[in-house]
Design an enzyme around this catalytic site. Structure first.
Site, PDB file in Angstrom:
ATOM      1  N   CYS A 216      33.061  66.531  26.572  1.00 53.17           N
ATOM      2  CA  CYS A 216      32.067  65.472  26.468  1.00 53.17           C
ATOM      3  C   CYS A 216      30.694  66.077  26.194  1.00 53.17           C
ATOM      4  O   CYS A 216      30.448  67.246  26.468  1.00 53.17           O
ATOM      5  CB  CYS A 216      32.007  64.590  27.703  1.00 53.17           C
ATOM      6  SG  CYS A 216      33.543  63.786  28.134  1.00 53.17           S
TER       7      CYS A 216
ATOM      8  N   ARG B 110      32.666  70.810  21.555  1.00 53.48           N
ATOM      9  CA  ARG B 110      33.113  70.678  22.933  1.00 53.48           C
ATOM     10  C   ARG B 110      34.398  69.858  23.056  1.00 53.48           C
ATOM     11  O   ARG B 110      35.053  69.885  24.081  1.00 53.48           O
ATOM     12  CB  ARG B 110      32.009  70.043  23.780  1.00 53.48           C
ATOM     13  CG  ARG B 110      30.775  70.928  23.913  1.00 53.48           C
ATOM     14  CD  ARG B 110      29.647  70.185  24.600  1.00 53.48           C
ATOM     15  NE  ARG B 110      29.944  69.918  25.990  1.00 53.48           N
ATOM     16  CZ  ARG B 110      29.651  70.741  27.000  1.00 53.48           C
ATOM     17  NH1 ARG B 110      29.063  71.891  26.748  1.00 53.48           N
ATOM     18  NH2 ARG B 110      29.929  70.419  28.232  1.00 53.48           N
TER      19      ARG B 110
ATOM     20  N   TRP C   7      35.425  62.495  25.786  1.00 58.29           N
ATOM     21  CA  TRP C   7      36.770  63.055  25.823  1.00 58.29           C
ATOM     22  C   TRP C   7      37.540  62.223  26.840  1.00 58.29           C
ATOM     23  O   TRP C   7      37.234  62.232  28.025  1.00 58.29           O
ATOM     24  CB  TRP C   7      36.707  64.520  26.238  1.00 58.29           C
ATOM     25  CG  TRP C   7      37.977  65.299  26.103  1.00 58.29           C
ATOM     26  CD1 TRP C   7      38.510  65.806  24.965  1.00 58.29           C
ATOM     27  CD2 TRP C   7      38.865  65.694  27.163  1.00 58.29           C
ATOM     28  NE1 TRP C   7      39.665  66.497  25.243  1.00 58.29           N
ATOM     29  CE2 TRP C   7      39.915  66.434  26.574  1.00 58.29           C
ATOM     30  CE3 TRP C   7      38.878  65.489  28.537  1.00 58.29           C
ATOM     31  CZ2 TRP C   7      40.956  66.976  27.323  1.00 58.29           C
ATOM     32  CZ3 TRP C   7      39.914  66.024  29.286  1.00 58.29           C
ATOM     33  CH2 TRP C   7      40.936  66.762  28.676  1.00 58.29           C
TER      34      TRP C   7
ATOM     35  N   ASN D 160      29.276  62.331  32.069  1.00 58.11           N
ATOM     36  CA  ASN D 160      30.326  63.345  32.068  1.00 58.11           C
ATOM     37  C   ASN D 160      30.820  63.498  33.493  1.00 58.11           C
ATOM     38  O   ASN D 160      30.011  63.526  34.427  1.00 58.11           O
ATOM     39  CB  ASN D 160      29.803  64.697  31.579  1.00 58.11           C
ATOM     40  CG  ASN D 160      29.471  64.703  30.105  1.00 58.11           C
ATOM     41  OD1 ASN D 160      29.800  63.775  29.370  1.00 58.11           O
ATOM     42  ND2 ASN D 160      28.809  65.757  29.657  1.00 58.11           N
ATOM     43  N   GLY D 161      32.124  63.660  33.673  1.00 57.87           N
ATOM     44  CA  GLY D 161      32.672  63.815  35.016  1.00 57.87           C
ATOM     45  C   GLY D 161      33.678  62.729  35.326  1.00 57.87           C
ATOM     46  O   GLY D 161      34.121  61.982  34.449  1.00 57.87           O
TER      47      GLY D 161
ATOM     48  N   GLU E  38      47.823  85.784  26.067  1.00 56.50           N
ATOM     49  CA  GLU E  38      46.655  85.347  25.306  1.00 56.50           C
ATOM     50  C   GLU E  38      47.016  85.091  23.840  1.00 56.50           C
ATOM     51  O   GLU E  38      46.537  84.117  23.237  1.00 56.50           O
ATOM     52  CB  GLU E  38      45.541  86.389  25.406  1.00 56.50           C
ATOM     53  CG  GLU E  38      44.276  86.076  24.627  1.00 56.50           C
ATOM     54  CD  GLU E  38      43.554  84.821  25.083  1.00 56.50           C
ATOM     55  OE1 GLU E  38      42.637  84.375  24.368  1.00 56.50           O
ATOM     56  OE2 GLU E  38      43.898  84.262  26.159  1.00 56.50           O
TER      57      GLU E  38
ATOM     58  N   LYS F 197      46.516  81.449  22.031  1.00 55.51           N
ATOM     59  CA  LYS F 197      45.719  81.238  20.819  1.00 55.51           C
ATOM     60  C   LYS F 197      46.527  80.475  19.764  1.00 55.51           C
ATOM     61  O   LYS F 197      46.012  79.571  19.122  1.00 55.51           O
ATOM     62  CB  LYS F 197      45.242  82.573  20.227  1.00 55.51           C
ATOM     63  CG  LYS F 197      44.150  83.271  21.012  1.00 55.51           C
ATOM     64  CD  LYS F 197      42.786  82.640  20.872  1.00 55.51           C
ATOM     65  CE  LYS F 197      42.396  81.737  21.991  1.00 55.51           C
ATOM     66  NZ  LYS F 197      42.390  82.171  23.335  1.00 55.51           N
TER      67      LYS F 197
ATOM     68  N   GLU G 185      47.120  76.797  20.848  1.00 55.83           N
ATOM     69  CA  GLU G 185      45.869  76.029  20.910  1.00 55.83           C
ATOM     70  C   GLU G 185      45.461  75.482  19.551  1.00 55.83           C
ATOM     71  O   GLU G 185      45.031  74.333  19.454  1.00 55.83           O
ATOM     72  CB  GLU G 185      44.724  76.924  21.414  1.00 55.83           C
ATOM     73  CG  GLU G 185      44.636  77.093  22.900  1.00 55.83           C
ATOM     74  CD  GLU G 185      43.438  77.964  23.277  1.00 55.83           C
ATOM     75  OE1 GLU G 185      42.715  77.578  24.221  1.00 55.83           O
ATOM     76  OE2 GLU G 185      43.220  79.016  22.649  1.00 55.83           O
TER      77      GLU G 185
ATOM     78  N   HIS H  30      65.858  87.330  31.071  1.00 54.67           N
ATOM     79  CA  HIS H  30      66.116  86.406  32.180  1.00 54.67           C
ATOM     80  C   HIS H  30      65.877  84.954  31.763  1.00 54.67           C
ATOM     81  O   HIS H  30      65.428  84.142  32.554  1.00 54.67           O
ATOM     82  CB  HIS H  30      65.234  86.766  33.376  1.00 54.67           C
ATOM     83  CG  HIS H  30      65.546  88.110  33.946  1.00 54.67           C
ATOM     84  ND1 HIS H  30      66.646  88.364  34.734  1.00 54.67           N
ATOM     85  CD2 HIS H  30      64.909  89.296  33.809  1.00 54.67           C
ATOM     86  CE1 HIS H  30      66.674  89.635  35.074  1.00 54.67           C
ATOM     87  NE2 HIS H  30      65.617  90.232  34.520  1.00 54.67           N
TER      88      HIS H  30
ATOM     89  N   LYS I 119      35.809  72.691  24.904  1.00 56.69           N
ATOM     90  CA  LYS I 119      35.311  74.053  25.116  1.00 56.69           C
ATOM     91  C   LYS I 119      35.036  74.327  26.583  1.00 56.69           C
ATOM     92  O   LYS I 119      35.384  75.377  27.109  1.00 56.69           O
ATOM     93  CB  LYS I 119      34.034  74.266  24.293  1.00 56.69           C
ATOM     94  CG  LYS I 119      33.469  75.683  24.397  1.00 56.69           C
ATOM     95  CD  LYS I 119      34.442  76.712  23.867  1.00 56.69           C
ATOM     96  CE  LYS I 119      33.919  78.118  23.965  1.00 56.69           C
ATOM     97  NZ  LYS I 119      34.930  79.118  23.599  1.00 56.69           N
TER      98      LYS I 119
END
Length: 608
Positions: free
Chosen positions: A2, A27, A74, A100-101, A481, A485, A488, A504, A603
């Site tokens: 947001c 964001r 968002w 926001n929140g 990571e 990436k 995402e 396994h 973000k």
């Protein structure tokens, strides 16, 4: 996530607000809206989708307004629709709120307000704020905001305007960041410094349970109890060029290529190579507790959590201090044991990650000493920690973190050397340990010159639906990571595992259509990784290896190999992650994905 921008001043507010909110597109958002006061009337416009849709609705109008607020949403409560987009208004369209929140008790408040005669138009939690402020308004906007927020449970960063108190913006925060920008006869309230940076570098950071009141000729800050606070005006060291693309197609690609300089900035002024010392001035006030530390707990989320894992391996290997790495979201809710001598390190690029901040507060409540590793100067996590280390790498705009990850590992390495000196002050650090970290920027640059090799790999595998990333030791976090990436930004399903764990369960997935990426550098577990490669090859998997320069043996065992320079085991992740970042980027671009604004992601995650 947001974005909020508020403006009051001598310029056209609509132009300033739209330009500001466009700087916050990175964001993550799904709708936008603006409210402003013109000729004594509160005007509001909203749109679903990109800010460009909002601009279309405003295009062609010659507005004469100097006070307004704008927001990108968002979705949390309610789908991304016109009705749920911010700003939200009161019953009489006289008060507008952006937020926001999350308001945790909004169901109770909404029911109570409806019984009092208030009519709601949206599914959001935010709308209760507009009606609460309406309920308490008696002529002074900030007093109404103060009274309304006394009933609220949860987190918020809000900005409010009203035609009944027209030459004023009131902002308040609890758990969601707000920054006051102080310009030349103009004031800004933003959720991110970058929105007002083109106008001013002078800022005031609001603390939790604090309000800001902005008028045309001055500003003031207060507690929720109406007690004035006197805040330090700070200068932002970033400039506007640092948040532009600089000729790159995307921010993510720019930030991948910025990593050599980012690491230099993260190390600048912190290494005395000739004396074998690392200086971390932000830790001086905690030196005693760090020297006596019996246990370190790292709390973080996402990419920062992966960096924390690398830090765990470094610290335990070189200082022999027990280290645990916790998901911040889980740490808070499992009643963790925090005994005397525990140091908690919070890692967050933005310094505003809600789960990490909550974990810090839980750790403080239990008596831990708090250290932060953040990039954003003045962020909430940095300010609430007892001591800390800034990355100093400039803004990271791309939602998928790149340069923050390698800088976090760099800073964790410096912290490890610092702790070695604290624990063993009579043993100077071997110069090689200093020399090798100083060489990393040039080694990253050498990898970036071979980007075309990665482009070719991306072409081969861009249509994959699944991928597996495997590594051992220091390269296990890199496998996590690399997979993160890819998923995402390309929306390819990818998972990272310790290479030995493959048999396994994940080995059942391997077939001729499954690319398997091994981080197979010449380190202490290299032989074991070769055995894992053989297991995958025998089952028909398509093998990609990230290997150490000069390793000809591995060429015969995999379909593709990308070489990186040799370095120490503990610093290998800084190099081995670079080709994985590039591969994710180029695969996503080839698939037509918006890499800087991937769907459903933000973000800075400022809600739990």
């Amino acid at each position: 996530m947001c974005g909020i921008v508020g403006y009051i001043g001598h310029k056209n507010a609509v132009d300033v607000l739209l330009n500001g909110i466009k700087r916050l597109e990175y964001r993550g958002y799904d709708s936008s809206g603006i409210a402003f006061i013109e000729d004594g009337i509160l005007k509001c416009e909203k749109a679903v989708g990109k800010i460009a849709e909002l601009e279309k609705k405003l295009d062609g109008n010659n507005f004469d307004t100097h006070t307004g607020i704008v927001h990108t949403r968002w979705a949390t409560h309610g789908a991304p629709t016109m009705e749920n987009a911010h700003p939200h208004l009161d019953c009489h369209n006289e008060i507008a709120v952006v937020h926001n929140g999350i308001i945790e008790n909004y169901d109770y408040l909404k029911l109570k307000l409806e019984r009092e005669g208030h009519a709601f138009k949206s599914e959001t939690d935010t709308e209760v704020l507009a009606h609460l402020i309406e309920k308490y308004f008696t002529g002074n906007l900030e007093m109404a905001v103060m009274e309304a927020l006394k009933e609220v449970e949860g987190t918020y960063g809000i900005a409010v305007i009203s035609v009944k108190d027209p030459k004023k913006i009131v902002a308040a925060r609890r758990g969601s960041p707000l920054v006051l920008g102080i310009g030349n006869q103009e004031y800004f309230i933003t959720s991110d410094i970058s929105a007002s940076l083109v106008h001013t570098r002078d800022v005031v950071y609001l603390d939790d349970n604090e309000l800001a009141i902005l008028t045309l000729d001055h500003y003031e800050t207060k507690t929720m109890q109406n007690i004035p606070t006197y805040k330090k005006v700070e200068e932002v060291l970033w400039n506007i060029d640092m948040i532009e693309k600089g000729g790159y197609e995307h921010f993510m690609l720019k930030e991948i290529h910025e990593q050599p300089e980012a690491l230099r900035n993260a190390m600048r002024g912190r290494i005395e190579g000739d004396r074998g010392l690392v200086k971390l001035g932000g830790l001086i006030s905690c030196e005693k507790e760090l020297r006596e530390a019996k246990r370190i707990v790292v709390v973080a989320c996402g990419t920062s959590w992966h960096a924390g894992l690398v830090g765990e391996y470094m610290l335990e290997e070189l200082t022999r201090i027990p280290v645990e790495v916790e998901y911040a979201s889980e740490f808070r809710y499992r009643n963790p044991v925090v005994e005397e001598g525990t140091v908690v390190i919070a890692i967050s690029q933005s310094g505003e990650t809600a789960d990490t901040l909550a974990a810090m507060r839980e750790a403080r409540h239990k008596g831990a000493k708090l250290l932060s590793i953040c990039n954003v100067v003045g962020s909430t996590i940095a300010r609430e920690a007892d001591c800390g280390i800034y990355l100093h790498i400039g803004p990271e705009i791309g939602v998928a973190s790149t340069k923050a990850f390698t800088a976090q590992i760099t800073v964790l390495y410096l912290f490890t050397l610092y702790m070695m000196h604290l624990k063993y002050p009579n043993n100077p650090l071997p110069y090689d340990m200093i020399k090798i970290i100083l060489s990393m920027p040039d080694k990253i640059q050498a990898i970036l010159t071979k980007e075309e090799e990665i482009v070719e790999l991306a072409r081969i595998y861009k249509d994959s639906e699944n991928a597996l990333y495997l590594g051992r030791g220091y390269n296990y976090p890199v496998a996590l990571e690399g997979a993160l990436k890819l998923k995402e930004i390309s929306y390819i399903h990818a998972e990272g595992y310790p290479a030995a764990e493959m048999k396994h369960g994940p080995i059942a997935l391997i077939n001729k259509d499954m690319p398997v990426v091994f981080i197979a550098t010449k380190d202490s577990v290299y032989g074991k990784v070769l055995s894992n490669i053989a297991e995958v090859k025998s089952r028909g998997g398509r093998l990609i290896a990230i290997a150490t320069e000069g390793d000809d043996q591995i060429r015969e065992k995999v379909d593709h190999v990308f070489y990186i320079p040799r370095t120490s085991d503990c610093l290998t992740p800084i190099l081995s992650v670079i080709p994985l970042q590039l591969m994710a980027y180029h695969m996503a671009v080839m698939r037509g994905c918006d890499v800087d604004k991937p769907r459903n992601l933000a973000k800075s995650v400022t809600v739990e």
